[in-house]
Design an enzyme around this catalytic site. Structure first.
Site, mmCIF file in Angstrom:
data_model
loop_
_atom_site.group_PDB
_atom_site.id
_atom_site.type_symbol
_atom_site.label_atom_id
_atom_site.label_comp_id
_atom_site.label_asym_id
_atom_site.label_seq_id
_atom_site.Cartn_x
_atom_site.Cartn_y
_atom_site.Cartn_z
ATOM 1 C CG PHE A 152 3.813 -1.186 4.719
ATOM 2 C CD1 PHE A 152 3.720 -1.204 6.097
ATOM 3 C CD2 PHE A 152 2.663 -0.944 3.983
ATOM 4 C CE1 PHE A 152 2.505 -0.974 6.735
ATOM 5 C CE2 PHE A 152 1.448 -0.708 4.613
ATOM 6 C CZ PHE A 152 1.368 -0.719 5.994
ATOM 7 C CB THR A 153 1.131 -5.232 4.714
ATOM 8 O OG1 THR A 153 0.661 -3.890 4.924
ATOM 9 C CG2 THR A 153 1.565 -5.802 6.065
ATOM 10 C CE1 TYR A 155 -15.274 11.568 -13.540
ATOM 11 C CE2 TYR A 155 -13.761 12.411 -15.196
ATOM 12 C CZ TYR A 155 -14.265 11.355 -14.462
ATOM 13 O OH TYR A 155 -13.761 10.094 -14.628
ATOM 14 C CG ASP A 160 5.816 4.313 1.808
ATOM 15 O OD1 ASP A 160 5.227 5.381 2.075
ATOM 16 O OD2 ASP A 160 5.343 3.203 2.064
ATOM 17 C CG PHE A 173 -2.619 -7.703 8.332
ATOM 18 C CD1 PHE A 173 -1.897 -7.945 7.180
ATOM 19 C CD2 PHE A 173 -3.111 -6.422 8.549
ATOM 20 C CE1 PHE A 173 -1.679 -6.944 6.245
ATOM 21 C CE2 PHE A 173 -2.895 -5.405 7.628
ATOM 22 C CZ PHE A 173 -2.174 -5.678 6.474
ATOM 23 N NE ARG A 177 1.140 -4.356 11.017
ATOM 24 C CZ ARG A 177 0.515 -3.910 9.920
ATOM 25 N NH1 ARG A 177 0.713 -2.685 9.481
ATOM 26 N NH2 ARG A 177 -0.291 -4.674 9.243
ATOM 27 C CE LYS A 215 -0.808 5.225 6.930
ATOM 28 N NZ LYS A 215 -1.496 4.644 5.769
HETATM 29 N N1 F0G Z 1 3.119 2.707 3.237
HETATM 30 C C1 F0G Z 1 3.185 2.780 4.573
HETATM 31 C C2 F0G Z 1 4.509 2.972 5.230
HETATM 32 C C3 F0G Z 1 2.017 2.648 5.335
HETATM 33 O O1 F0G Z 1 2.100 2.722 6.660
HETATM 34 C C4 F0G Z 1 0.771 2.462 4.672
HETATM 35 C C5 F0G Z 1 -0.453 2.287 5.433
HETATM 36 C C6 F0G Z 1 0.766 2.404 3.283
HETATM 37 C C7 F0G Z 1 1.955 2.534 2.595
HETATM 38 C C8 F0G Z 1 -0.511 2.163 2.512
HETATM 39 O O2 F0G Z 1 -1.284 3.287 2.501
HETATM 40 O O3 F0G Z 1 -3.340 2.601 3.761
HETATM 41 O O4 F0G Z 1 -3.268 4.704 2.421
HETATM 42 O O5 F0G Z 1 -3.324 2.510 1.295
HETATM 43 N N2 F0G Z 1 -0.459 2.018 6.642
HETATM 44 C C9 F0G Z 1 -1.614 1.917 7.525
HETATM 45 C C10 F0G Z 1 -1.144 1.515 8.881
HETATM 46 C C11 F0G Z 1 -2.719 1.067 7.009
HETATM 47 O O6 F0G Z 1 -2.011 1.289 9.748
HETATM 48 O O7 F0G Z 1 0.052 1.417 9.124
HETATM 49 P P1 F0G Z 1 -2.894 3.265 2.500
#
Ligand code: F0G
Length: 470
Positions: A137-138, A85, A228, A462, A395, A271
């Site tokens: 970014f979303t 843990y 990021d 989305f 997108r 990624k």
């Molecule tokens: N920042 C970027 C540039 C991303 O592309 C993503 C995720 C995140 C933050 C968030 O990270 O998913 O680990 O919580 N992108 C994925 C995509 C979901 O399909 O582009 P996460």
């Protein structure tokens, strides 16, 4: 230890062709269902590719997130998971890998990228402050807004034009930052959120020169910069390829210099880092680290696992090292480029230059007869699945969500459908099949109709929105 090859394998032979620096040890069978079954599956999924079952998909280009194939070394590392843990040895491996390759002082592990975004936003944004970013970014923007911040886009104008061939289309327009400083005062700016590469712009890089200049400007005003770093290793490849003075530097050296212009980073390790799950927040400031370490135990897990199993941290530590290999990155970005060049040769409209992790189809150019409020990019993703069982993602206007104040749709200039390439998963033959499918959909573009949204969730719509054919 892996050997860093100064030249890629093709270069060593003095020939033009090159190939992936690995061979395949384990395979996962694919299946294709019939067109009638695809039509049914698409209807059941409300024309949203996020709602399809993976079993109904042939080639899955939904995302490059967590879809990587791990190496034999990473799988071996999984067996060395220390599932304590507290104080797992794998945490210390991960911390050392982050410090070596990214160069920040302190590490806060999280379950994935948005966990890190949540912690940083809560710790570093005061309600009423602004956060500047090189395109939204979303999940990143949503966490900034939930912390009471207002997102301001400071990317160069070229990024919003799919046809502009600017080599560093992710760059920040320093004049836009200066204007916001002049208008609201530096103390009202929480920080600059610098994404590398820029996902929503098409996987476009930021130059070293731009990062250096942004640092100088922020130093004058006491503003922090947080990366990021999700695809920062891919960004380093573009710098090596395109920026004067970096051709003979390794990706690892380029990444270290780039990160040195920032005060910390959020990371979706699913990624660049070749893992299936994981993330982290890295910081240089001790007080902020202390605050984030306190928040992590509330939302993620103890500060030495942050929601990851020990084995996941081990796979990630090894993945970081593998992602910095020049050979790996050349094959990774080379495969994306192979697909993009095929489509370009066939006259199919895609975002140029070809980015790091995906091909972005220009849905406006596919369907000039479908208005943005009838979701052209969502339509294109649905059509592609129907044609060939290939899964892509919207997108455009759906991803952009609604304006936090007015409630109206955000209407982005870019209306794109993303073919995202998982790392080390598909072959060049798969890319040929994908290109042919896109061509078939393009050839039928004039008779395609748009969609209407019939269900809209409150956050990040989305992922779960549902549509019907018009
Ligand atoms: N920042 C970027 C540039 C991303 O592309 C993503 C995720 C995140 C933050 C968030 O990270 O998913 O680990 O919580 N992108 C994925 C995509 C979901 O399909 O582009 P996460």
């Amino acid at each position: 230890m892996l050997q860093t090859t100064p030249q890629t394998m093709g270069q060593q032979f003095g020939r033009r062709s090159w190939a992936e620096p690995w061979k395949i040890k384990m395979v996962e069978p694919l299946r294709v269902i019939t067109r009638a079954d695809r039509e049914r599956a698409l209807q059941d999924a409300g024309y949203n590719t996020f709602l399809l079952k993976s079993d109904d998909v042939y080639i899955d280009l939904l995302t490059d997130s967590g879809t990587n194939a791990m190496s034999d070394r990473q799988w071996a590392g999984m067996m060395l998971g220390d599932e304590a843990y507290a104080g797992s040895r794998n945490f210390y491996h991960l911390e050392a890998a982050m410090q070596k390759y990214y160069g920040y002082k302190y590490l806060v592990p999280t379950h994935q990228g948005r966990g890190a975004e949540h912690l940083l936003s809560q710790a570093a944004i005061k309600p009423g402050q602004f956060v500047c970013g090189n395109m939204y970014f979303t999940t990143t923007r949503l966490h900034q807004e939930l912390a009471g911040g207002t997102f301001t886009d400071v990317i160069i104008d070229e990024a919003h034009d799919p046809a502009s061939t600017h080599p560093f289309k992710g760059n920040v327009d320093l004049n836009k930052v200066q204007k916001l400083i002049d208008a609201v005062g530096a103390s009202k700016i929480a920080y600059i959120s610098l994404a590398v590469t820029v996902n929503m712009a098409g996987g476009q890089p930021v130059s070293m020169e731009n990062a250096r200049a942004l640092r100088a400007l922020c130093n004058q005003h006491g503003i922090k910069i947080f990366l990021d770093a999700t695809r920062a290793m891919e960004n380093a490849y573009f710098i090596q390829e395109r920026e004067a003075g970096y051709q003979d530097k390794s990706l690892a050296e380029i990444l270290r210099e780039f990160c040195s212009y920032s005060d910390g980073a959020t990371m979706s390790a699913k990624k660049d880092s070749l893992a299936n799950i994981g993330g982290w927040l890295a910081l240089n400031d001790y007080d902020l680290f202390e605050e984030a370490s306190n928040l992590v135990v509330v939302y993620e897990g103890l500060h030495t696992y942050g929601g990851m199993a020990g084995r996941d941290m081990e796979a990630l530590a090894i993945g970081i090292e593998e992602s910095a290999q020049d050979d790996h990155m050349r094959a990774r970005i080379g495969q994306v480029r192979y697909l993009g060049e095929l489509l370009t040769d066939w006259g199919i409209p895609i975002v140029q230059p070809i980015g790091g992790h995906a091909i972005f189809l220009d849905a406006r150019a596919f369907y000039p007869h479908i208005s943005q409020d009838e979701f052209p990019a969502q339509t294109l993703a649905a059509e592609l699945y129907l044609d060939s069982g290939i899964r892509s993602m919207e997108r455009g206007i759906v991803s952009a969500g609604r304006n936090a104040k007015t409630g109206d749709h955000n209407r982005p200039k870019l209306e794109l459908t993303r073919l995202t390439i998982p790392r080390r998963v598909y072959t060049q033959a798969h890319m040929d099949v994908v290109a042919e499918a896109v061509k078939a959909v393009y050839d039928h573009r004039e008779t395609t109709r748009g969609l209407k949204m019939v269900f809209e969730p409150k956050y990040l719509r989305f992922f779960q929105a549902r549509f019907e054919r018009l």
